[in-house]
Write a protein that holds these residues in place. Sequence first.
Motif, PDB file in Angstrom:
ATOM      1  N   VAL A  72      -6.303  15.178  -6.355  1.00 21.82           N
ATOM      2  CA  VAL A  72      -6.363  13.705  -5.746  1.00 21.82           C
ATOM      3  C   VAL A  72      -7.896  13.663  -6.065  1.00 21.82           C
ATOM      4  O   VAL A  72      -8.771  12.978  -6.160  1.00 21.82           O
ATOM      5  N   THR A  73      -8.536  14.346  -6.206  1.00 24.86           N
ATOM      6  CA  THR A  73      -9.380  14.599  -7.392  1.00 24.86           C
ATOM      7  C   THR A  73      -9.951  13.661  -9.204  1.00 24.86           C
ATOM      8  O   THR A  73     -10.089  13.109  -9.139  1.00 24.86           O
ATOM      9  N   VAL A  74      -8.759  14.432  -9.602  1.00 20.47           N
ATOM     10  CA  VAL A  74      -7.910  13.340 -10.583  1.00 20.47           C
ATOM     11  C   VAL A  74      -8.092  11.814 -10.487  1.00 20.47           C
ATOM     12  O   VAL A  74      -8.363  11.101 -11.389  1.00 20.47           O
ATOM     13  N   ASP A  75      -7.092  11.579  -8.907  1.00 15.14           N
ATOM     14  CA  ASP A  75      -7.038  10.068  -8.969  1.00 15.14           C
ATOM     15  C   ASP A  75      -8.327  10.082  -8.301  1.00 15.14           C
ATOM     16  O   ASP A  75      -8.460   8.383  -8.999  1.00 15.14           O
ATOM     17  N   SER A  76      -9.407  10.497  -7.200  1.00  9.68           N
ATOM     18  CA  SER A  76     -10.722   9.704  -7.306  1.00  9.68           C
ATOM     19  C   SER A  76     -11.708   9.255  -8.464  1.00  9.68           C
ATOM     20  O   SER A  76     -12.185   8.335  -8.835  1.00  9.68           O
ATOM     21  N   LEU A 119       0.616  -0.944  -0.028  1.00  8.67           N
ATOM     22  CA  LEU A 119      -0.281   0.167   0.170  1.00  8.67           C
ATOM     23  C   LEU A 119       0.892   1.165   0.015  1.00  8.67           C
ATOM     24  O   LEU A 119       0.628   2.559  -0.148  1.00  8.67           O
ATOM     25  N   VAL A 120       1.912   1.171   0.384  1.00  7.51           N
ATOM     26  CA  VAL A 120       2.988   2.524   0.345  1.00  7.51           C
ATOM     27  C   VAL A 120       3.162   3.075  -1.418  1.00  7.51           C
ATOM     28  O   VAL A 120       2.722   4.785  -1.050  1.00  7.51           O
ATOM     29  N   PRO A 121       3.148   2.721  -2.501  1.00  6.95           N
ATOM     30  CA  PRO A 121       3.707   3.275  -3.106  1.00  6.95           C
ATOM     31  C   PRO A 121       1.721   4.587  -3.264  1.00  6.95           C
ATOM     32  O   PRO A 121       1.842   5.289  -3.833  1.00  6.95           O
ATOM     33  N   ASN A 122       0.937   3.773  -3.239  1.00  6.88           N
ATOM     34  CA  ASN A 122      -0.755   4.557  -3.372  1.00  6.88           C
ATOM     35  C   ASN A 122      -0.665   5.344  -2.386  1.00  6.88           C
ATOM     36  O   ASN A 122      -1.118   6.176  -2.290  1.00  6.88           O
ATOM     37  N   MET A 123      -0.331   4.694  -1.499  1.00  9.27           N
ATOM     38  CA  MET A 123      -0.708   5.962   0.203  1.00  9.27           C
ATOM     39  C   MET A 123       0.670   6.640   0.006  1.00  9.27           C
ATOM     40  O   MET A 123       0.077   8.367   0.503  1.00  9.27           O
ATOM     41  N   GLN A 124       1.589   7.229  -0.706  1.00  9.30           N
ATOM     42  CA  GLN A 124       2.132   8.302  -1.149  1.00  9.30           C
ATOM     43  C   GLN A 124       1.792   9.432  -1.963  1.00  9.30           C
ATOM     44  O   GLN A 124       1.973  10.471  -1.768  1.00  9.30           O
ATOM     45  N   ILE A 125       0.540   9.482  -3.063  1.00 10.83           N
ATOM     46  CA  ILE A 125      -0.149  10.389  -3.075  1.00 10.83           C
ATOM     47  C   ILE A 125      -0.681  11.549  -2.127  1.00 10.83           C
ATOM     48  O   ILE A 125      -0.002  12.427  -2.503  1.00 10.83           O
ATOM     49  N   PHE A 126      -0.903  11.546  -1.193  1.00  9.44           N
ATOM     50  CA  PHE A 126      -1.288  12.138  -0.247  1.00  9.44           C
ATOM     51  C   PHE A 126      -0.103  13.064   0.730  1.00  9.44           C
ATOM     52  O   PHE A 126       0.172  14.540   0.956  1.00  9.44           O
ATOM     53  N   ASN A 127       1.032  12.566   0.060  1.00 14.35           N
ATOM     54  CA  ASN A 127       2.240  13.107   1.226  1.00 14.35           C
ATOM     55  C   ASN A 127       3.155  13.279   0.420  1.00 14.35           C
ATOM     56  O   ASN A 127       3.707  14.984  -0.428  1.00 14.35           O
ATOM     57  N   ALA A 128       4.453  12.665  -0.322  1.00 11.14           N
ATOM     58  CA  ALA A 128       5.485  13.842  -1.636  1.00 11.14           C
ATOM     59  C   ALA A 128       5.054  13.802  -2.544  1.00 11.14           C
ATOM     60  O   ALA A 128       5.600  14.671  -3.284  1.00 11.14           O
ATOM     61  N   TYR A 129       4.562  13.606  -2.998  1.00  9.20           N
ATOM     62  CA  TYR A 129       3.350  13.349  -4.324  1.00  9.20           C
ATOM     63  C   TYR A 129       3.084  15.183  -4.423  1.00  9.20           C
ATOM     64  O   TYR A 129       2.623  15.208  -5.525  1.00  9.20           O
ATOM     65  N   MET A 130       2.297  14.807  -3.704  1.00  9.58           N
ATOM     66  CA  MET A 130       1.709  16.278  -3.560  1.00  9.58           C
ATOM     67  C   MET A 130       2.548  17.218  -3.624  1.00  9.58           C
ATOM     68  O   MET A 130       2.338  18.320  -4.329  1.00  9.58           O
ATOM     69  N   PRO A 158       2.129  11.933 -15.474  1.00  8.92           N
ATOM     70  CA  PRO A 158       1.240  11.378 -13.753  1.00  8.92           C
ATOM     71  C   PRO A 158      -0.187  10.887 -13.793  1.00  8.92           C
ATOM     72  O   PRO A 158      -0.587  10.117 -13.383  1.00  8.92           O
ATOM     73  N   LEU A 159      -0.830  11.734 -15.493  1.00 14.36           N
ATOM     74  CA  LEU A 159      -2.451  10.830 -15.837  1.00 14.36           C
ATOM     75  C   LEU A 159      -1.835   9.520 -16.378  1.00 14.36           C
ATOM     76  O   LEU A 159      -3.079   8.393 -15.199  1.00 14.36           O
ATOM     77  N   MET A 160      -0.707   8.585 -16.278  1.00 11.73           N
ATOM     78  CA  MET A 160      -0.998   7.630 -16.530  1.00 11.73           C
ATOM     79  C   MET A 160      -0.331   7.042 -15.192  1.00 11.73           C
ATOM     80  O   MET A 160      -1.089   5.628 -15.474  1.00 11.73           O
ATOM     81  N   PHE A 161       0.294   7.406 -14.756  1.00 18.38           N
ATOM     82  CA  PHE A 161       0.411   7.517 -13.305  1.00 18.38           C
ATOM     83  C   PHE A 161      -0.970   6.683 -12.617  1.00 18.38           C
ATOM     84  O   PHE A 161      -0.806   5.772 -12.167  1.00 18.38           O
ATOM     85  N   HIS A 162      -1.644   7.756 -12.297  1.00 19.37           N
ATOM     86  CA  HIS A 162      -2.976   6.902 -12.086  1.00 19.37           C
ATOM     87  C   HIS A 162      -4.499   6.325 -12.348  1.00 19.37           C
ATOM     88  O   HIS A 162      -4.384   5.780 -11.564  1.00 19.37           O
ATOM     89  N   VAL A 163      -3.837   6.424 -13.662  1.00 19.08           N
ATOM     90  CA  VAL A 163      -4.511   5.120 -14.263  1.00 19.08           C
ATOM     91  C   VAL A 163      -4.018   3.521 -13.910  1.00 19.08           C
ATOM     92  O   VAL A 163      -4.530   3.109 -13.685  1.00 19.08           O
ATOM     93  N   LEU A 164      -2.807   3.872 -13.773  1.00 20.30           N
ATOM     94  CA  LEU A 164      -1.950   2.314 -13.365  1.00 20.30           C
ATOM     95  C   LEU A 164      -2.647   1.860 -12.447  1.00 20.30           C
ATOM     96  O   LEU A 164      -2.602   1.328 -11.950  1.00 20.30           O
ATOM     97  N   ASN A 165      -1.689   3.373 -11.461  1.00 22.55           N
ATOM     98  CA  ASN A 165      -2.471   3.305  -9.674  1.00 22.55           C
ATOM     99  C   ASN A 165      -3.636   2.406  -9.755  1.00 22.55           C
ATOM    100  O   ASN A 165      -3.521   1.782  -8.347  1.00 22.55           O
ATOM    101  N   SER A 166      -4.569   3.362 -10.062  1.00 25.34           N
ATOM    102  CA  SER A 166      -6.369   3.140  -9.748  1.00 25.34           C
ATOM    103  C   SER A 166      -6.178   1.172 -10.590  1.00 25.34           C
ATOM    104  O   SER A 166      -7.054   1.178  -9.851  1.00 25.34           O
ATOM    105  N   ILE A 167      -6.038   1.388 -11.173  1.00 26.68           N
ATOM    106  CA  ILE A 167      -6.303  -0.236 -11.527  1.00 26.68           C
ATOM    107  C   ILE A 167      -5.463  -1.426 -10.652  1.00 26.68           C
ATOM    108  O   ILE A 167      -6.447  -2.477 -10.061  1.00 26.68           O
TER     109      ILE A 167
END
Length: 464
Positions: A296-300, A263-274, A362-371
């Motif tokens: 965050v909205t894009v990711d959601s 879960l670490v890669p996904n959770m980093q969205i709210f921290n260092a990624y921001m 970044p958008l590719m990250f959100h797509v792949l990470n969301s899958i």
Amino acid sequence: MTTAEATPQLDIETRADRAFLGHPKGLGYLAFTEAWERFSFYGMQALLVLYMTKALLLPDRVGKVWGIEGLRALYGGIDGQPFASAIFGTYAACVYLTPIAGGWLADRVLGTRRTLLLGGLTMALGHFLMAFDRTFLIALACLILGSGMFKGNIASQVGALYKEGDNRRADAFQIFYLAINAGVIASPLIVGSLGEKVGWHWGFGAAGVGMVLGGLTFLAGTRYLPPEPPRQAAQVPQPPMDRTDWLATTALILLIPVLAISLVPNMQIFNAYMVWGDRNFDLVWFGTKLPTTWLVTVDSVVSCSFLLLVALFWRWYGKHRREPDELTKIIIGSAFSIAGMLALVAAAATKPEHGAIGLFWPLMFHVLNSIGFAHIMPVSLALFARLAPRQINATVIGLYYLAIFIANALVGWIGGWLETMRTTDFWLMHAGFAVVSGVVFVAFKLLLAPRLMHEARTEDLALA
């Protein structure tokens, strides 16, 4: 009672049982309650690390916060972005540790509804206390304690709406999860925009209002919820844990650290990624810089879309072939998580020397990470629910949050390295976490799953 007399009553009960999208009316109230709670929680969380790095922890302001120097000393005297990352990680980790105590409080002392309402009030107080610099740490403490009483308990209320063997339960949790995503999508647009564009405390205040609305929604819907069972403190006889229960609990404990790493890669969205995105992404749209929290909205939006698409895909697949089990889906999710992190590596590697990063990678990250997320988070929750012993249901459901607790603690610690590591190495390290956890999931499936999972039974699903 004659058959003629009974039929109208049955019709009324049937209509009431399917009043909300074919589900009990209580599900609608629980879904909207959770949507408001997630609105407040994720709106505040989207602002938190930006607020600290750009305002609260600046040298001319940080001294006003009660207890901040003692906290800094505990972290070894760090400051700036690493200090903000550490505070965020500790807060986010504790939010997912306290549900264990919240489950115990509901099971043995207050009951689920009272515990849930007390948690909502405590969270609302925490959001409003964020309006003052001096009470920042007190506010975080309120949010941690309140969330512990709220999380898990509301999910157990969803499960209690259905009788044993009711096949609508799985669909109910999908609806519940969509409500979560609705709150997450809306919160950065409102809470984030107010915080970044108008004033930080306006954003936190909006989060508090959302939490109050969530509590009022729950109160309005209590009459549509099933009666609470007697609490264990009232000496209700409970059957002892049998071999199946102990095997199931063992499986959960073995999975906790592996899930945490995954879960670490996904959770980093709210921290260092921001922080990184705020400094380096090209967020200018027609001459106006969009709020960073909108990431965050894009990711959601992407996450919610792929949760639905992945669920539909596996339903279609299951009609033609044998659908893979939970662990296989989690392994598939790990592969997509690796690919998502490699997209951030590519973004960092292709950054112009004196320019901003375009949004393709970044958008590719959100797509792949969301899958990947769709195959790991809800599926692992379903796995925990399937293994949860009835005797300690709410408490064991809380065990899942240990994985998120550990993950967020790691996120806070590792996030501070953003300042000292090459950015490509930083995100490559996160890809490594996905690789390691994926390999262990494969080993678990091959070596332990046949012995530990074949006796597990279906139980209620708890959502983060």
